[in-house]
Design a protein around this motif. Structure first.
Motif, PDB file in Angstrom:
ATOM      1  N   ILE A 368       0.755  -1.116  -0.052  1.00 13.94           N
ATOM      2  CA  ILE A 368      -0.097  -0.035   0.003  1.00 13.94           C
ATOM      3  C   ILE A 368       0.815   1.187   0.002  1.00 13.94           C
ATOM      4  O   ILE A 368       2.134   1.072   0.636  1.00 13.94           O
ATOM      5  N   VAL A 369       0.518   2.322  -0.753  1.00 12.83           N
ATOM      6  CA  VAL A 369       1.368   3.582  -0.911  1.00 12.83           C
ATOM      7  C   VAL A 369       0.552   4.702  -0.367  1.00 12.83           C
ATOM      8  O   VAL A 369      -0.744   4.822  -0.787  1.00 12.83           O
ATOM      9  N   TYR A 370       0.997   5.455   0.374  1.00 12.49           N
ATOM     10  CA  TYR A 370       0.532   6.679   0.715  1.00 12.49           C
ATOM     11  C   TYR A 370       1.490   8.006   0.324  1.00 12.49           C
ATOM     12  O   TYR A 370       2.764   7.955   0.352  1.00 12.49           O
ATOM     13  N   THR A 381       8.437  16.556  -0.847  1.00 13.29           N
ATOM     14  CA  THR A 381       7.586  15.958   0.367  1.00 13.29           C
ATOM     15  C   THR A 381       7.937  14.406   0.266  1.00 13.29           C
ATOM     16  O   THR A 381       8.944  14.054  -0.429  1.00 13.29           O
ATOM     17  N   ILE A 382       7.199  13.625   1.096  1.00 12.89           N
ATOM     18  CA  ILE A 382       7.392  12.073   1.054  1.00 12.89           C
ATOM     19  C   ILE A 382       6.176  11.375   0.524  1.00 12.89           C
ATOM     20  O   ILE A 382       5.304  11.844   0.357  1.00 12.89           O
ATOM     21  N   GLU A 445      14.642   9.953  -4.010  1.00  9.86           N
ATOM     22  CA  GLU A 445      15.094   8.836  -3.005  1.00  9.86           C
ATOM     23  C   GLU A 445      14.054   7.801  -2.892  1.00  9.86           C
ATOM     24  O   GLU A 445      13.070   7.867  -2.319  1.00  9.86           O
ATOM     25  N   SER A 446      14.186   6.338  -3.379  1.00 10.09           N
ATOM     26  CA  SER A 446      13.336   5.504  -3.243  1.00 10.09           C
ATOM     27  C   SER A 446      12.969   5.124  -1.728  1.00 10.09           C
ATOM     28  O   SER A 446      12.252   4.523  -1.283  1.00 10.09           O
ATOM     29  N   THR A 459      11.568  10.002  -0.866  1.00  3.39           N
ATOM     30  CA  THR A 459      11.736  11.329  -1.036  1.00  3.39           C
ATOM     31  C   THR A 459      11.164  11.836  -2.670  1.00  3.39           C
ATOM     32  O   THR A 459      11.801  11.132  -3.674  1.00  3.39           O
ATOM     33  N   ILE A 460      10.116  12.383  -2.813  1.00  2.00           N
ATOM     34  CA  ILE A 460       9.552  12.756  -4.045  1.00  2.00           C
ATOM     35  C   ILE A 460       9.680  14.300  -4.289  1.00  2.00           C
ATOM     36  O   ILE A 460       9.407  15.210  -3.160  1.00  2.00           O
TER      37      ILE A 460
END
Length: 853
Positions: A368-370, A381-382, A445-446, A459-460
């Motif tokens: 699941i991704v948030y 953001t993250i 950063e994954s 980190t996106i």
């Protein structure tokens, strides 16, 4: 009577071959009954120091026909106000000319002057106007406040315009300067001009609205006191400034085991719930409904002064909380607050975790991704990805199933504790994080899932574009998950608008042919927005360059009608982005209908022209506004001249009104053909006009007739013959000179003048030479064409005289009868000859028709 046929036949041939008709130009020497005409074309000119060829003078006869004097004729001129319009003391109609023209001098003084012309005891007058006439406005008018958008952002600007319309919604050209005053909500907006003037000859006026720093609904009210009209519009002012807080906790499901963590993100949102940036440092205070968590957060805040602050230029603050959740409640709330922005809270759920040794993992494990639902552009953001198991609820009994809702219940989410490190780097790459559009959202950063944890942090960073992007996470041997995020830049230049000051569908030019166009940058909500970098556009098809400068919302260009009007009633303007990395999505176009504000007016000082004239007639072209006031041409205007019946007269195909002038004169030559037609004048960007004319001969004919005689005439006995001379309208012509010649008779006198009734009486005596006699009568009168007529009369010749004549000729009586019979036979043969070919042709036609069938 049969005896006279051969003689009559040959005599008629000889007689008709001896006379012809000669048409000559009529010159008038006696001008006692001539009338004077004065014409002014144009009758109104611009108020300036100038000399205008505008006066025309001529003479007409009693029938209204222009006459040409046989010698020079002097006409005296006078102006009652020479300070306004001055004329020469006299003008001369040259011999053999139909009219004369004269100049009128003006001195830049508005008003009117009476121009008078005098000839003999006649004086005629016409008014000449200098300056513009003031038309009457329609009874029903309204003011329109024209806005590009009904929404604005705080601290921005927007152009707007005002114009007047009538009850048919038609925009009115101002006949004089019309001032419009404004009232507005000064706590929210200000206007660059508190009043605007629609200048005479224009359709609109424009200014700029400036917003202040507060949000709300503003109003603008426009009033014209003299016309007792007013109008109002409202503008909704919103803001991308921080209006409240938002908080998100990831993951939503946290294991209860010792030393578990959650990620807390507090962000700023504007009044519309969209993420926005801090304009200054914003300190945060935190709280929790679980005291243990609250104390941990307090300790976390005390670690550093920088912790718990959303820094200026950023949209969020992120921190991590480590907790022991063994004996915690199932749902825990964490909240944040700050002065002026209120309170925000979110909740996470504690759950019993599984580990990889659990048998359910093999069957139901997944990811699941948030991340935040809305991320501002160009921000970091993250994203959180977590290993979970989704387990269905225990099967319900029959009784509980009846009581439960028909809707499907969501499965239970159970976090899974990793027993190793899952990372995205190196040869043991097991985690992969993918963005569906790197331009919208880029993965910096994954991250990794450490052993003993159920989630990892990536980190996106968002790009500068707006849109929705999908973030996906995969874990080898486990599964995958996705989440959508919307990248938003509420103040970004998202689209472009072309704004017309005369409404969304219409373009109208001022009296000089100019028009304003605005290119406005809009954000995603349709509000004028400030551009971060200069935005340049090519306006097509006018080939003009416009530029919205940095920190501005619009660009303004003044165009001229000749740039794009080519006779079409509508046209499209395209705004095409140009320059390095130009965004094609910002291209826009608008289609407008157009109505020129200038007219080309054509006037003919002489609408009836002599078809046989040897000299030119004038035609006058003038450029005017819609109120028929002459205006200056800002550049050379090429005008096309067209006549419906081109064989009637010769005119130039094109003529120019030179820059700075308001009129031009063109020559007209008639072609000797009588008729009626029109001349039309057309120019690019102006309304055309036409003028009717007639060409006819000014050479008036005489009509000759006879009366007062009884046939046959007696031989060698004088009889009285009345000769009547009339004009074309059968009106008697007195003073006409009649000359008479005869065959087989004597007329006295051979020359005589008609009396007041147009009658002349002569004595005529027929001799005994033949059984007929004839008279040729030629009539001349001043102002008329010479006319001649031949009249034949039967003569009562005794039989004895006829037989004697035949004997003299040596012809016996039977020859006469044979000759008559021979003539009749010849006539019959000719008739049959003429008829026969026609019959043959008809028969042939019938044959062809049968063959075709």
């Amino acid at each position: 009577m049969n005896q006279k046929i051969p003689v009559l036949f040959f005599s008629a041939i000889l007689f008709t071959s001896s006379f012809g008709f000669s048409e000559a130009q009529i010159l008038v020497t006696n001008l006692d009954h001539a009338s004077l005409e004065l014409r002014l074309a144009p009758s109104r000119v611009i108020s300036e120091e100038n000399v205008h060829l505008a006066g025309y003078i001529n003479l007409i006869d009693s029938k209204g026909t222009m006459i040409k004097p046989s010698k020079d004729v002097r006409i005296f001129l006078e102006s009652d106000k020479p300070g306004i319009a001055k004329v020469p003391e006299l003008v001369t109609i040259q011999a053999e000319q139909g009219y004369a023209s004269f100049f009128i001098e003006t001195f830049g003084v508005d008003g009117s002057s009476v121009i008078s012309a005098t000839f003999n005891d006649q004086t005629i007058s016409k008014k000449f106007f200098v300056g513009e006439k003031v038309p009457i406005l329609p009874d029903t008018l309204d003011i329109v406040i024209n806005l590009p958008s009904n929404e604005m952002h705080v601290s921005s600007e927007m152009p707007f315009s005002v114009y007047l319309i009538d009850d048919e919604k038609k925009i009115i050209q101002a006949p004089y300067d019309i001032t419009i005053d404004f009232e507005y909500e000064d706590s929210l907006i200000s206007l660059r001009d508190s009043s605007l003037t629609i200048n005479k000859g224009n359709y609109y006026s424009w200014s700029t609205i400036l917003t202040k720093g507060d949000v709300g609904n503003a109003f603008i009210r426009a009033t014209q006191d003299d016309l007792n009209i007013h109008s109002a519009k409202n503008i909704r002012i919103s803001s991308s400034l921080p209006a409240s807080l938002d908080i998100d906790i990831f993951p939503k499901f946290v294991p209860k085991e010792v030393d578990r963590t959650v990620e807390v993100i507090v962000s700023l949102v504007d009044a519309d719930g969209n993420p926005t940036l801090a304009t200054e440092d914003i300190p945060l205070e935190f709280f929790s409904d679980y005291d243990y968590v609250g104390r941990i957060i307090d300790d976390k805040i005390k670690e550093s002064l920088s912790t718990g602050v959303i820094k200026k230029g950023e949209f969020s603050h992120h921190f991590q909380i480590k907790m022991n959740l063994n004996s915690s409640p199932e749902d825990i709330t964490i909240g944040a607050s700050t002065k002026g922005l209120g309170i925000a809270s979110d909740m996470f759920t504690t759950a019993d975790a599984m580990n990889f040794e659990n048998k359910l993992i093999a069957e139901n494990k997944t990811m699941i991704v948030y991340t935040l639902e809305k991320i501002p552009s160009d921000s970091t953001t993250i994203a959180v990805y977590q290993i979970i198991v989704e387990e269905e609820e225990d099967e319900e009994t029959e009784e509980t199933a009846e009581e439960s809702s028909e809707e499907d219940e969501e499965p239970i989410t159970i976090p899974v504790i990793s027993n190793e490190n899952f990372q995205s780097k190196g040869s043991l790459q097991k985690i992969n994080l993918i963005s569906s559009d790197d331009l919208l959202l880029h993965i910096i950063e994954s991250g990794k899932i450490e052993s003993g944890k159920s989630y990892g942090i990536a980190t996106i960073k968002s790009g500068k574009e707006n849109g929705i992007v999908t973030l996906a996470s995969t874990l080898k041997g486990v599964g995958s998950g996705t989440v959508d995020a919307q990248i938003i830049n509420t103040l970004r230049h998202d689209k472009t608008k072309i704004f017309s000051p005369t409404g969304p569908n219409m373009i109208l030019f001022d009296k000089t042919g100019n028009f304003d166009i605005f290119v406005i940058s809009l954000d995603s909500k349709g509000r004028p927005t400030i551009v971060e970098d200069e935005a340049r556009f090519l306006l097509s098809p006018v080939n003009e360059m416009v530029e919205i400068k940095r920190n501005k919302t619009f660009s303004h260009a003044t165009l001229h009608s000749t740039s794009f009007i080519k006779g079409e009633s509508s046209f499209t303007i395209n705004a095409i982005p140009i320059g390095i990395s130009a965004d094609s999505d910002l291209e826009t176009s608008s289609t407008y209908s157009t109505e020129p504000s200038a007219k080309i007016r054509i006037s003919l000082p002489y609408s009836v022209m002599d078809s046989n004239a040897k000299s030119e007639f004038p035609g006058v072209i003038q450029i005017t506004d819609f109120n028929d006031n002459p205006i200056h041409a800002l550049e050379d205007i090429k005008i096309q001249l067209i006549t419906e019946e081109s064989d009637l007269l010769n005119i130039p195909r094109n003529i120019q009104i030179l820059k700075g002038e308001s009129q031009a004169i063109f020559p007209i030559m008639t072609n000797g053909i009588a008729g009626e037609s029109k001349i039309s004048a057309n120019a690019k960007g102006a309304i055309s006009s036409e003028s009717s004319f007639e060409t006819r001969s000014f050479l008036t004919k005489l009509e000759i007739s006879t009366g007062g005689i009884i046939e046959p005439l007696p031989v060698n006995q004088p009889v009285t013959l009345d000769v009547y001379v009339d004009d074309e309208n059968l009106e008697p012509v007195d003073g006409a000179i009649i000359q008479i010649s005869s065959i087989n008779g004597v007329a006295t006198p051979t020359s005589i003048t008609t009396d007041n009734g147009g009658i002349a009486k002569i004595r005529f005596t027929a001799n005994d030479l033949d059984s007929f006699t004839s008279l040729q009568i030629i009539a001349t009168a001043e102002g008329y064409l010479e006319e001649s007529e031949t009249f034949e009369f039967e003569v009562d010749v005794p039989e004895v005289l006829v037989e004697e004549e035949m004997t003299v000729l040596g012809l016996p009586e039977w020859v006469i009868y044979v000759g008559i019979a021979g003539i009749l036979v010849i006539v019959g043969i000719i008739v049959m000859f003429l008829k026969k070919p026609k019959q043959v042709l008809e028969d042939e036609d019938e044959i062809y028709e049968e063959d075709e069938i």
